[in-house]
Design a protein around this motif. Structure first.
Motif, PDB file in Angstrom:
ATOM      1  N   LEU A 216      51.603  28.441 103.565  1.00 26.57           N
ATOM      2  CA  LEU A 216      50.886  27.683 102.551  1.00 26.57           C
ATOM      3  C   LEU A 216      49.503  28.278 102.312  1.00 26.57           C
ATOM      4  O   LEU A 216      48.781  28.564 103.271  1.00 26.57           O
ATOM      5  CB  LEU A 216      50.697  26.229 103.002  1.00 26.57           C
ATOM      6  N   ILE A 217      49.153  28.429 101.043  1.00 25.59           N
ATOM      7  CA  ILE A 217      47.800  28.835 100.657  1.00 25.59           C
ATOM      8  C   ILE A 217      47.353  27.913  99.534  1.00 25.59           C
ATOM      9  O   ILE A 217      48.082  27.712  98.561  1.00 25.59           O
ATOM     10  CB  ILE A 217      47.729  30.305 100.195  1.00 25.59           C
ATOM     11  N   SER A 218      46.145  27.394  99.673  1.00 28.99           N
ATOM     12  CA  SER A 218      45.578  26.546  98.632  1.00 28.99           C
ATOM     13  C   SER A 218      45.351  27.371  97.368  1.00 28.99           C
ATOM     14  O   SER A 218      44.847  28.500  97.431  1.00 28.99           O
ATOM     15  CB  SER A 218      44.250  25.961  99.114  1.00 28.99           C
ATOM     16  N   LYS A 219      45.724  26.806  96.225  1.00 32.42           N
ATOM     17  CA  LYS A 219      45.569  27.504  94.946  1.00 32.42           C
ATOM     18  C   LYS A 219      44.121  27.863  94.655  1.00 32.42           C
ATOM     19  O   LYS A 219      43.854  28.822  93.925  1.00 32.42           O
ATOM     20  CB  LYS A 219      46.115  26.641  93.806  1.00 32.42           C
ATOM     21  N   GLU A 220      43.170  27.133  95.234  1.00 31.13           N
ATOM     22  CA  GLU A 220      41.765  27.411  94.949  1.00 31.13           C
ATOM     23  C   GLU A 220      41.298  28.752  95.510  1.00 31.13           C
ATOM     24  O   GLU A 220      40.281  29.280  95.097  1.00 31.13           O
ATOM     25  CB  GLU A 220      40.860  26.280  95.448  1.00 31.13           C
ATOM     26  N   PHE A 221      42.068  29.335  96.442  1.00 27.54           N
ATOM     27  CA  PHE A 221      41.646  30.581  97.070  1.00 27.54           C
ATOM     28  C   PHE A 221      42.345  31.827  96.544  1.00 27.54           C
ATOM     29  O   PHE A 221      42.087  32.932  97.015  1.00 27.54           O
ATOM     30  CB  PHE A 221      41.808  30.488  98.587  1.00 27.54           C
TER      31      PHE A 221
ATOM     32  N   VAL B 145      41.582  35.240 103.278  1.00 28.92           N
ATOM     33  CA  VAL B 145      42.361  34.023 103.103  1.00 28.92           C
ATOM     34  C   VAL B 145      43.600  34.158 103.977  1.00 28.92           C
ATOM     35  O   VAL B 145      44.273  35.183 103.928  1.00 28.92           O
ATOM     36  CB  VAL B 145      42.795  33.832 101.627  1.00 28.92           C
ATOM     37  N   PHE B 146      43.872  33.146 104.795  1.00 27.02           N
ATOM     38  CA  PHE B 146      45.098  33.231 105.584  1.00 27.02           C
ATOM     39  C   PHE B 146      46.036  32.096 105.243  1.00 27.02           C
ATOM     40  O   PHE B 146      45.619  30.971 104.990  1.00 27.02           O
ATOM     41  CB  PHE B 146      44.839  33.308 107.091  1.00 27.02           C
TER      42      PHE B 146
ATOM     43  N   ALA C 286      58.151  37.346 106.384  1.00 25.25           N
ATOM     44  CA  ALA C 286      56.830  36.739 106.171  1.00 25.25           C
ATOM     45  C   ALA C 286      56.075  37.492 105.075  1.00 25.25           C
ATOM     46  O   ALA C 286      55.437  36.874 104.217  1.00 25.25           O
ATOM     47  CB  ALA C 286      56.027  36.729 107.466  1.00 25.25           C
ATOM     48  N   ALA C 287      56.170  38.807 105.097  1.00 25.12           N
ATOM     49  CA  ALA C 287      55.490  39.609 104.066  1.00 25.12           C
ATOM     50  C   ALA C 287      56.021  39.267 102.680  1.00 25.12           C
ATOM     51  O   ALA C 287      55.245  39.050 101.744  1.00 25.12           O
ATOM     52  CB  ALA C 287      55.673  41.101 104.356  1.00 25.12           C
ATOM     53  N   ARG C 288      57.336  39.197 102.539  1.00 24.57           N
ATOM     54  CA  ARG C 288      57.912  38.859 101.236  1.00 24.57           C
ATOM     55  C   ARG C 288      57.497  37.463 100.791  1.00 24.57           C
ATOM     56  O   ARG C 288      57.221  37.224  99.615  1.00 24.57           O
ATOM     57  CB  ARG C 288      59.438  39.010 101.268  1.00 24.57           C
ATOM     58  N   GLY C 289      57.438  36.515 101.728  1.00 27.55           N
ATOM     59  CA  GLY C 289      56.996  35.170 101.393  1.00 27.55           C
ATOM     60  C   GLY C 289      55.562  35.145 100.906  1.00 27.55           C
ATOM     61  O   GLY C 289      55.239  34.506  99.899  1.00 27.55           O
ATOM     62  N   LEU C 290      54.697  35.869 101.593  1.00 24.95           N
ATOM     63  CA  LEU C 290      53.290  35.919 101.181  1.00 24.95           C
ATOM     64  C   LEU C 290      53.150  36.624  99.837  1.00 24.95           C
ATOM     65  O   LEU C 290      52.359  36.200  98.986  1.00 24.95           O
ATOM     66  CB  LEU C 290      52.446  36.610 102.249  1.00 24.95           C
ATOM     67  N   ILE C 291      53.934  37.650  99.614  1.00 29.02           N
ATOM     68  CA  ILE C 291      53.899  38.363  98.330  1.00 29.02           C
ATOM     69  C   ILE C 291      54.338  37.443  97.197  1.00 29.02           C
ATOM     70  O   ILE C 291      53.738  37.444  96.121  1.00 29.02           O
ATOM     71  CB  ILE C 291      54.753  39.649  98.412  1.00 29.02           C
ATOM     72  N   ARG C 292      55.352  36.621  97.440  1.00 25.75           N
ATOM     73  CA  ARG C 292      55.773  35.653  96.411  1.00 25.75           C
ATOM     74  C   ARG C 292      54.656  34.663  96.101  1.00 25.75           C
ATOM     75  O   ARG C 292      54.440  34.299  94.938  1.00 25.75           O
ATOM     76  CB  ARG C 292      57.045  34.924  96.849  1.00 25.75           C
ATOM     77  N   ILE C 293      53.916  34.244  97.120  1.00 22.45           N
ATOM     78  CA  ILE C 293      52.780  33.349  96.893  1.00 22.45           C
ATOM     79  C   ILE C 293      51.731  34.033  96.023  1.00 22.45           C
ATOM     80  O   ILE C 293      51.224  33.440  95.067  1.00 22.45           O
ATOM     81  CB  ILE C 293      52.168  32.875  98.232  1.00 22.45           C
ATOM     82  N   VAL C 294      51.404  35.280  96.337  1.00 23.06           N
ATOM     83  CA  VAL C 294      50.417  36.025  95.542  1.00 23.06           C
ATOM     84  C   VAL C 294      50.903  36.147  94.100  1.00 23.06           C
ATOM     85  O   VAL C 294      50.146  35.898  93.156  1.00 23.06           O
ATOM     86  CB  VAL C 294      50.141  37.418  96.160  1.00 23.06           C
TER      87      VAL C 294
ATOM     88  N   LEU D  73      50.309  26.650  97.261  1.00 21.79           N
ATOM     89  CA  LEU D  73      51.454  27.514  97.004  1.00 21.79           C
ATOM     90  C   LEU D  73      52.182  27.629  98.340  1.00 21.79           C
ATOM     91  O   LEU D  73      51.565  27.907  99.367  1.00 21.79           O
ATOM     92  CB  LEU D  73      50.979  28.882  96.517  1.00 21.79           C
ATOM     93  N   CYS D  74      53.485  27.409  98.324  1.00 21.89           N
ATOM     94  CA  CYS D  74      54.243  27.341  99.565  1.00 21.89           C
ATOM     95  C   CYS D  74      55.513  28.188  99.457  1.00 21.89           C
ATOM     96  O   CYS D  74      56.175  28.206  98.425  1.00 21.89           O
ATOM     97  CB  CYS D  74      54.597  25.893  99.874  1.00 21.89           C
ATOM     98  N   GLU D  75      55.832  28.857 100.530  1.00 13.77           N
ATOM     99  CA  GLU D  75      57.086  29.602 100.652  1.00 13.77           C
ATOM    100  C   GLU D  75      57.659  29.343 102.036  1.00 13.77           C
ATOM    101  O   GLU D  75      56.931  29.360 103.030  1.00 13.77           O
ATOM    102  CB  GLU D  75      56.871  31.112 100.472  1.00 13.77           C
ATOM    103  N   ARG D  76      58.944  29.130 102.095  1.00 11.12           N
ATOM    104  CA  ARG D  76      59.648  28.941 103.364  1.00 11.12           C
ATOM    105  C   ARG D  76      60.209  30.294 103.790  1.00 11.12           C
ATOM    106  O   ARG D  76      60.900  30.950 103.010  1.00 11.12           O
ATOM    107  CB  ARG D  76      60.768  27.927 103.182  1.00 11.12           C
ATOM    108  N   VAL D  77      59.898  30.707 105.041  1.00 10.05           N
ATOM    109  CA  VAL D  77      60.319  32.025 105.513  1.00 10.05           C
ATOM    110  C   VAL D  77      60.853  31.956 106.946  1.00 10.05           C
ATOM    111  O   VAL D  77      60.331  31.201 107.760  1.00 10.05           O
ATOM    112  CB  VAL D  77      59.166  33.063 105.455  1.00 10.05           C
ATOM    113  N   PRO D  78      61.872  32.769 107.241  1.00  8.55           N
ATOM    114  CA  PRO D  78      62.314  32.868 108.630  1.00  8.55           C
ATOM    115  C   PRO D  78      61.361  33.778 109.406  1.00  8.55           C
ATOM    116  O   PRO D  78      60.768  34.700 108.839  1.00  8.55           O
ATOM    117  CB  PRO D  78      63.705  33.501 108.519  1.00  8.55           C
ATOM    118  N   SER D  79      61.193  33.519 110.687  1.00  9.86           N
ATOM    119  CA  SER D  79      60.366  34.357 111.552  1.00  9.86           C
ATOM    120  C   SER D  79      61.267  35.090 112.533  1.00  9.86           C
ATOM    121  O   SER D  79      61.972  34.452 113.323  1.00  9.86           O
ATOM    122  CB  SER D  79      59.346  33.509 112.308  1.00  9.86           C
ATOM    123  N   PHE D  80      61.231  36.424 112.493  1.00 10.96           N
ATOM    124  CA  PHE D  80      62.062  37.232 113.393  1.00 10.96           C
ATOM    125  C   PHE D  80      61.695  36.978 114.846  1.00 10.96           C
ATOM    126  O   PHE D  80      62.551  36.721 115.681  1.00 10.96           O
ATOM    127  CB  PHE D  80      61.893  38.723 113.052  1.00 10.96           C
TER     128      PHE D  80
END
Length: 190
Positions: free
Chosen positions: A108-113, A77-78, A132-140, A92-99
């Motif tokens: 964004l990741i669909s809740k169905e996945f 899942v990406f 980005a890692a912290r944002g994805l972890i918050r989504i998980v 599920l959405c998180e706003r993150v800065p990109s270095f």
């Protein structure tokens, strides 16, 4: 991984003491054989964790995450960086800065996945500040799934991202650790 380190030396371009360009290896062109080897390495490191899904961030992490998911026999899942045309209401959405991009983006990741009973392995190409890692972890975490760890191809040890994740209790495994890029020279930590 010695083969990965050699590829970084041969194909990496030091842009500054903070930025290593890996376009010829990870971010624009992909070496399929090396990518599959990296996927096997991550799969071996996390196989005992009973991973049910591999997640990554679009787009540079996809090839390595795919190779890892393939080796583990689980879906990939990406996280998208923008909404697709058919608007998904359950994301599920998180706003993150990109270095590296120097801007703020949405992940964004669909809740169905992502389901509550999932055991998630996060795979990505490079970790610098770890936003980005912290944002994805918050989504998980918000999905109710369990993050079992993170696999990173290149860890820049001189930036705080990887250590911050480890200090928060996340198992993080890196295939190559870079201690310094000073003076235009790539120095590995191990």
């Amino acid at each position: 991984m010695d083969k990965l380190k050699q590829a970084i030396i041969d194909q990496g371009v030091v842009v500054s003491d903070q930025v290593l360009k890996l376009d010829a290896l990870l971010n624009h062109q992909v070496d399929p054989q090396l990518t599959m080897e990296m996927g096997r390495q991550f799969a071996d490191l996390f196989r005992s964790e009973h991973v049910t899904r591999v997640v990554t961030v679009e787009s540079s992490g996809i090839s390595i995450a795919f190779a890892t998911a393939y080796e583990l026999g689980v879906p990939l899942v990406f996280a998208r960086r923008k909404k697709s045309l058919p608007a998904e209401s359950e994301v599920l959405c998180e706003r993150v800065p990109s270095f590296t991009k120097g801007m703020v983006t949405d992940l964004l990741i669909s809740k169905e996945f992502l389901k509550e009973n999932d055991r998630i392995l996060f795979i990505d190409d490079i970790i610098a500040n770890g936003d980005a890692a912290r944002g994805l972890i918050r989504i998980v975490e918000r999905s109710g799934a369990t993050l079992i760890g993170a696999g990173i191809v290149v860890e820049k040890c001189f930036q705080p991202g990887a250590n911050a994740l480890r200090e928060s209790g996340i198992r993080l495994e890196s295939l190559a650790k870079i201690a310094s890029l000073e003076g235009g020279k790539i120095v590995f930590a191990d």
